[in-house]
Design a protein around this motif. Structure first.
Motif, PDB file in Angstrom:
ATOM      1  N   GLU A   1       0.813  -1.201   0.000  1.00 34.66           N
ATOM      2  CA  GLU A   1       0.000   0.000   0.000  1.00 34.66           C
ATOM      3  C   GLU A   1       0.857   1.266   0.000  1.00 34.66           C
ATOM      4  O   GLU A   1       0.456   2.306  -0.497  1.00 34.66           O
ATOM      5  N   GLU A   2       2.071   1.172   0.570  1.00 32.50           N
ATOM      6  CA  GLU A   2       2.942   2.332   0.614  1.00 32.50           C
ATOM      7  C   GLU A   2       3.488   2.687  -0.769  1.00 32.50           C
ATOM      8  O   GLU A   2       3.897   3.807  -1.028  1.00 32.50           O
ATOM      9  N   ASP A   3       3.481   1.713  -1.672  1.00 35.62           N
ATOM     10  CA  ASP A   3       4.046   1.940  -2.997  1.00 35.62           C
ATOM     11  C   ASP A   3       3.006   1.616  -4.064  1.00 35.62           C
ATOM     12  O   ASP A   3       3.188   0.757  -4.912  1.00 35.62           O
ATOM     13  N   GLU A   4       1.876   2.348  -3.993  1.00 30.29           N
ATOM     14  CA  GLU A   4       0.756   2.057  -4.877  1.00 30.29           C
ATOM     15  C   GLU A   4       1.062   2.369  -6.338  1.00 30.29           C
ATOM     16  O   GLU A   4       0.469   1.804  -7.242  1.00 30.29           O
ATOM     17  N   GLU A   5       1.998   3.310  -6.575  1.00 33.48           N
ATOM     18  CA  GLU A   5       2.275   3.706  -7.944  1.00 33.48           C
ATOM     19  C   GLU A   5       2.986   2.608  -8.729  1.00 33.48           C
ATOM     20  O   GLU A   5       2.889   2.532  -9.939  1.00 33.48           O
ATOM     21  N   GLU A   6       3.711   1.741  -8.035  1.00 31.92           N
ATOM     22  CA  GLU A   6       4.466   0.684  -8.705  1.00 31.92           C
ATOM     23  C   GLU A   6       3.585  -0.550  -8.853  1.00 31.92           C
ATOM     24  O   GLU A   6       3.372  -1.308  -7.906  1.00 31.92           O
ATOM     25  N   GLU A   7       3.060  -0.760 -10.048  1.00 34.17           N
ATOM     26  CA  GLU A   7       2.166  -1.880 -10.294  1.00 34.17           C
ATOM     27  C   GLU A   7       2.949  -3.176 -10.472  1.00 34.17           C
ATOM     28  O   GLU A   7       3.993  -3.203 -11.118  1.00 34.17           O
ATOM     29  N   LYS A   8       2.403  -4.240  -9.901  1.00 37.68           N
ATOM     30  CA  LYS A   8       3.019  -5.549 -10.094  1.00 37.68           C
ATOM     31  C   LYS A   8       2.714  -6.039 -11.504  1.00 37.68           C
ATOM     32  O   LYS A   8       1.626  -5.796 -12.033  1.00 37.68           O
ATOM     33  N   PRO A   9       3.663  -6.739 -12.130  1.00 40.63           N
ATOM     34  CA  PRO A   9       3.356  -7.323 -13.440  1.00 40.63           C
ATOM     35  C   PRO A   9       2.304  -8.410 -13.273  1.00 40.63           C
ATOM     36  O   PRO A   9       2.223  -9.060 -12.220  1.00 40.63           O
ATOM     37  N   PRO A  10       1.446  -8.625 -14.273  1.00 35.89           N
ATOM     38  CA  PRO A  10       0.410  -9.663 -14.144  1.00 35.89           C
ATOM     39  C   PRO A  10       1.029 -11.046 -14.044  1.00 35.89           C
ATOM     40  O   PRO A  10       2.132 -11.286 -14.532  1.00 35.89           O
ATOM     41  N   ASN A  11       0.331 -11.935 -13.373  1.00 35.97           N
ATOM     42  CA  ASN A  11       0.794 -13.319 -13.300  1.00 35.97           C
ATOM     43  C   ASN A  11       0.786 -13.922 -14.706  1.00 35.97           C
ATOM     44  O   ASN A  11      -0.086 -13.601 -15.520  1.00 35.97           O
ATOM     45  N   PRO A  12       1.744 -14.814 -15.011  1.00 40.38           N
ATOM     46  CA  PRO A  12       1.769 -15.430 -16.345  1.00 40.38           C
ATOM     47  C   PRO A  12       0.553 -16.332 -16.535  1.00 40.38           C
ATOM     48  O   PRO A  12      -0.023 -16.841 -15.559  1.00 40.38           O
ATOM     49  N   PRO A  13       0.136 -16.544 -17.779  1.00 41.31           N
ATOM     50  CA  PRO A  13      -1.030 -17.407 -18.024  1.00 41.31           C
ATOM     51  C   PRO A  13      -0.702 -18.869 -17.729  1.00 41.31           C
ATOM     52  O   PRO A  13       0.459 -19.272 -17.697  1.00 41.31           O
ATOM     53  N   MET A  14      -1.740 -19.648 -17.511  1.00 44.94           N
ATOM     54  CA  MET A  14      -1.580 -21.081 -17.286  1.00 44.94           C
ATOM     55  C   MET A  14      -2.798 -21.800 -17.849  1.00 44.94           C
ATOM     56  O   MET A  14      -3.882 -21.214 -17.980  1.00 44.94           O
ATOM     57  N   MET A  15      -2.619 -23.059 -18.196  1.00 42.05           N
ATOM     58  CA  MET A  15      -3.704 -23.874 -18.723  1.00 42.05           C
ATOM     59  C   MET A  15      -4.371 -24.597 -17.560  1.00 42.05           C
ATOM     60  O   MET A  15      -3.696 -25.206 -16.725  1.00 42.05           O
ATOM     61  N   VAL A  16      -5.708 -24.522 -17.522  1.00 41.66           N
ATOM     62  CA  VAL A  16      -6.477 -25.077 -16.407  1.00 41.66           C
ATOM     63  C   VAL A  16      -7.454 -26.119 -16.942  1.00 41.66           C
ATOM     64  O   VAL A  16      -8.562 -25.778 -17.374  1.00 41.66           O
ATOM     65  N   PRO A  17      -7.053 -27.394 -16.984  1.00 39.78           N
ATOM     66  CA  PRO A  17      -7.936 -28.445 -17.481  1.00 39.78           C
ATOM     67  C   PRO A  17      -9.294 -28.432 -16.786  1.00 39.78           C
ATOM     68  O   PRO A  17      -9.391 -28.173 -15.584  1.00 39.78           O
ATOM     69  N   MET A  18     -10.328 -28.696 -17.543  1.00 33.52           N
ATOM     70  CA  MET A  18     -11.736 -28.715 -17.152  1.00 33.52           C
ATOM     71  C   MET A  18     -12.325 -27.304 -17.106  1.00 33.52           C
ATOM     72  O   MET A  18     -13.392 -27.064 -17.670  1.00 33.52           O
ATOM     73  N   ALA A  19     -11.629 -26.360 -16.469  1.00 38.90           N
ATOM     74  CA  ALA A  19     -12.164 -24.988 -16.430  1.00 38.90           C
ATOM     75  C   ALA A  19     -12.270 -24.421 -17.836  1.00 38.90           C
ATOM     76  O   ALA A  19     -13.190 -23.653 -18.136  1.00 38.90           O
ATOM     77  N   ASP A  20     -11.327 -24.812 -18.721  1.00 37.14           N
ATOM     78  CA  ASP A  20     -11.364 -24.275 -20.079  1.00 37.14           C
ATOM     79  C   ASP A  20     -12.392 -24.968 -20.964  1.00 37.14           C
ATOM     80  O   ASP A  20     -12.541 -24.620 -22.138  1.00 37.14           O
ATOM     81  N   MET A  21     -13.119 -25.942 -20.411  1.00 38.74           N
ATOM     82  CA  MET A  21     -14.193 -26.582 -21.174  1.00 38.74           C
ATOM     83  C   MET A  21     -15.473 -25.744 -21.145  1.00 38.74           C
ATOM     84  O   MET A  21     -16.357 -25.910 -21.987  1.00 38.74           O
ATOM     85  N   LEU A  22     -15.579 -24.861 -20.155  1.00 39.83           N
ATOM     86  CA  LEU A  22     -16.784 -24.051 -20.029  1.00 39.83           C
ATOM     87  C   LEU A  22     -16.790 -22.933 -21.055  1.00 39.83           C
ATOM     88  O   LEU A  22     -15.771 -22.275 -21.290  1.00 39.83           O
ATOM     89  N   ASN A  23     -17.925 -22.719 -21.669  1.00 41.39           N
ATOM     90  CA  ASN A  23     -18.068 -21.625 -22.618  1.00 41.39           C
ATOM     91  C   ASN A  23     -18.343 -20.319 -21.878  1.00 41.39           C
ATOM     92  O   ASN A  23     -18.703 -20.320 -20.698  1.00 41.39           O
ATOM     93  N   HIS A  24     -18.167 -19.214 -22.604  1.00 44.04           N
ATOM     94  CA  HIS A  24     -18.313 -17.872 -22.020  1.00 44.04           C
ATOM     95  C   HIS A  24     -19.701 -17.300 -22.285  1.00 44.04           C
ATOM     96  O   HIS A  24     -20.299 -17.510 -23.338  1.00 44.04           O
ATOM     97  N   GLU A  25     -20.187 -16.557 -21.297  1.00 52.17           N
ATOM     98  CA  GLU A  25     -21.366 -15.713 -21.484  1.00 52.17           C
ATOM     99  C   GLU A  25     -21.211 -14.538 -20.533  1.00 52.17           C
ATOM    100  O   GLU A  25     -20.791 -14.711 -19.382  1.00 52.17           O
TER     101      GLU A  25
END
Length: 459
Positions: free
Chosen positions: A206-230
């Motif tokens: 919180e003391e260093d709010e201006e410095e944003e953390k880089p996003p976490n790298p992507p990963m493949m999640v079996p079963m979760a990626d079977m669900l379609n989007h809405e």
């Protein structure tokens, strides 16, 4: 009984059954109230409810050991050791190298999972369309430009980073097998099916709010990626230290499809990153962009004197320095989503010479308007009440943007009417290819927002 019939068809899908068995072996727990199927779903594989499901119920739990990323692949030690040589603008190279290895290894731990995508031919992102097809069907939507950037980055990343790395490790990777074509397909696979774990807020940060953390790298999640989007989804993926859980967020009735969300995405983003769209008017997150350069073009149109031209150019130079670099003003179904930036541009562009001189002397101004007030001003309810000079700029910029969608020799009105007619004609819609249909949904959704904006800002 219809559900049972669908279930029988699932049992005939050998790759799917191999995957389900693998899920059991790796400790992926699937609720007995859901099943995976190709029948009765909006696209390819999906998940359906075998029974009524209440809010809060866990549909499946995935142990972190079953996630596929650079830290869990067989070549993880090597990727970690040489990670400094794998840095790139995307940050995806380690995962993509892991996928290149695991996808082509007959002994891969994830083989039953990756076998669901034998050749990636069903991925139909615009990056796999011909350039002529993209330019013809998606002109004005912003997608052709985004794809050109993607393809250039993919080629550069593969040539400058991936190929030299593979050449140093011929026992694990072979450029004849792990080609640019396969690499591009895997990029699309990651775009369409990967997940990113949200950053955990750290109290010490919180003391260093201006410095944003880089996003976490992507990963493949079996079963979760079977669900379609809405956009109006009924399930959500939750992250815990030991596992990931798909949780029902509102009641799902027997026979209904279970939908996850890929985020608040407009149709152009869905088509660009995932290869599909939501049918009009289903996507509540639809947006349309007005390029900032278009506002400048409109502001300078009709200027008679060199002094007036010079004044506008001075204003524009100041705006470029005062505001963060953005490519466009974004409008959603309820108004402007980049209202603060638009407010600043309109305020400066419509200043008199004296007001602008005072602004320069004071090196800016103290903002009197609160963010909430600005948001209301640029909502659909507030737009008709704007100053006439502000409305004129918005109206003309929107009208100019609509013209960019013209296809072939069509005129502005004809182009808009042809898309509207297609959307309303079920027989004509049925005759379109999937690419034509998806492009139509993007164009029509964006133009609808722009025409609404023109209506709200007309004199």
């Amino acid at each position: 009984m219809a559900t049972e019939a669908k279930r029988t068809k699932v049992d005939d899908d050998s790759p799917l059954q191999d995957f389900i068995q693998w899920c059991n072996q790796v400790g992926l727990a699937l609720s007995n109230k859901v099943y995976v199927s190709k029948e009765g779903t909006v696209a390819e594989y999906g998940m359906l409810a075998k029974d009524n499901i209440e809010e809060g119920e866990v549909l499946f739990t995935i142990p972190r050991s079953a996630l596929l990323h650079q830290g869990t692949t067989k070549v993880s030690t090597l990727l970690e050791k040489e990670k400094s040589s794998l840095e790139s603008s995307s940050g995806w190279v380690p995962l993509l190298l892991a996928l290149l290895y695991e996808h082509t290894s007959s002994q891969s731990y994830w083989k039953p999972y990756l076998s669901l995508w034998t050749d990636f031919k069903k991925l139909d992102h615009p990056m796999f369309w011909s350039k002529e097809e993209r330019d013809r069907l998606l002109r004005g939507t912003g997608i052709p430009e985004a794809v050109d950037t993607d393809l250039a980055n993919i080629y550069r990343e593969y040539t400058d980073v991936v190929l030299p790395f593979m050449t140093r490790h011929p026992d694990l990777w072979n450029p004849d097998t792990h080609t640019l074509e396969l690499y591009t397909q895997l990029v699309a696979f990651v775009m369409a099916y990967s997940f990113q774990e949200p950053q955990v807020e750290d109290v010490d940060d919180e003391e260093d709010e201006e410095e944003e953390k880089p996003p976490n790298p992507p990963m493949m999640v079996p079963m979760a990626d079977m669900l379609n989007h809405e956009s109006n989804h009924n399930a959500n993926l939750e992250f815990t230290p030991d596992s990931l859980k798909m949780v029902c967020i509102r009641p799902i009735r027997k026979g209904e499809e279970v939908f996850n969300t890929y985020g608040q995405m407009a149709n152009w983003q869905l088509l660009h990153m995932y290869g599909f769209t939501e049918p009009h008017p289903q996507n509540i997150n639809e947006t349309a962009d007005i390029p900032i350069a278009t506002l400048y073009e409109v502001a300078t149109r009709g200027i008679q004197s060199d002094l007036d031209q010079q004044l506008v150019e001075e204003k524009w130079e100041m705006l470029s320095q005062m505001t963060q670099e953005k490519g466009a003003f974004v409008f959603g179904k309820q108004g402007c989503l980049t209202d603060t930036e638009l407010h600043t541009f309109l305020k400066v562009l419509c200043m008199s010479e004296d007001e602008f001189s005072e602004l320069k002397e004071n090196e800016g101004w103290e903002e009197d308007d609160e963010e909430e007030e600005i948001s209301q001003t640029f909502s659909n309810e507030g737009l008709p009440g704007l100053k006439a000079s502000w409305k004129r700029l918005i109206h003309e910029a929107a009208r100019h943007t609509v013209r960019s969608y013209r296809v072939g020799g069509e005129g502005e009105g004809e182009c808009a009417d042809s898309d509207r007619a297609l959307i309303e004609d079920k027989a004509a819609l049925a005759g379109l290819s999937s690419r034509q249909h998806n492009a139509l949904q993007v164009r029509h959704g964006q133009k609808n927002i722009l025409y609404r904006l023109m209506e709200l800002t007309k004199s």
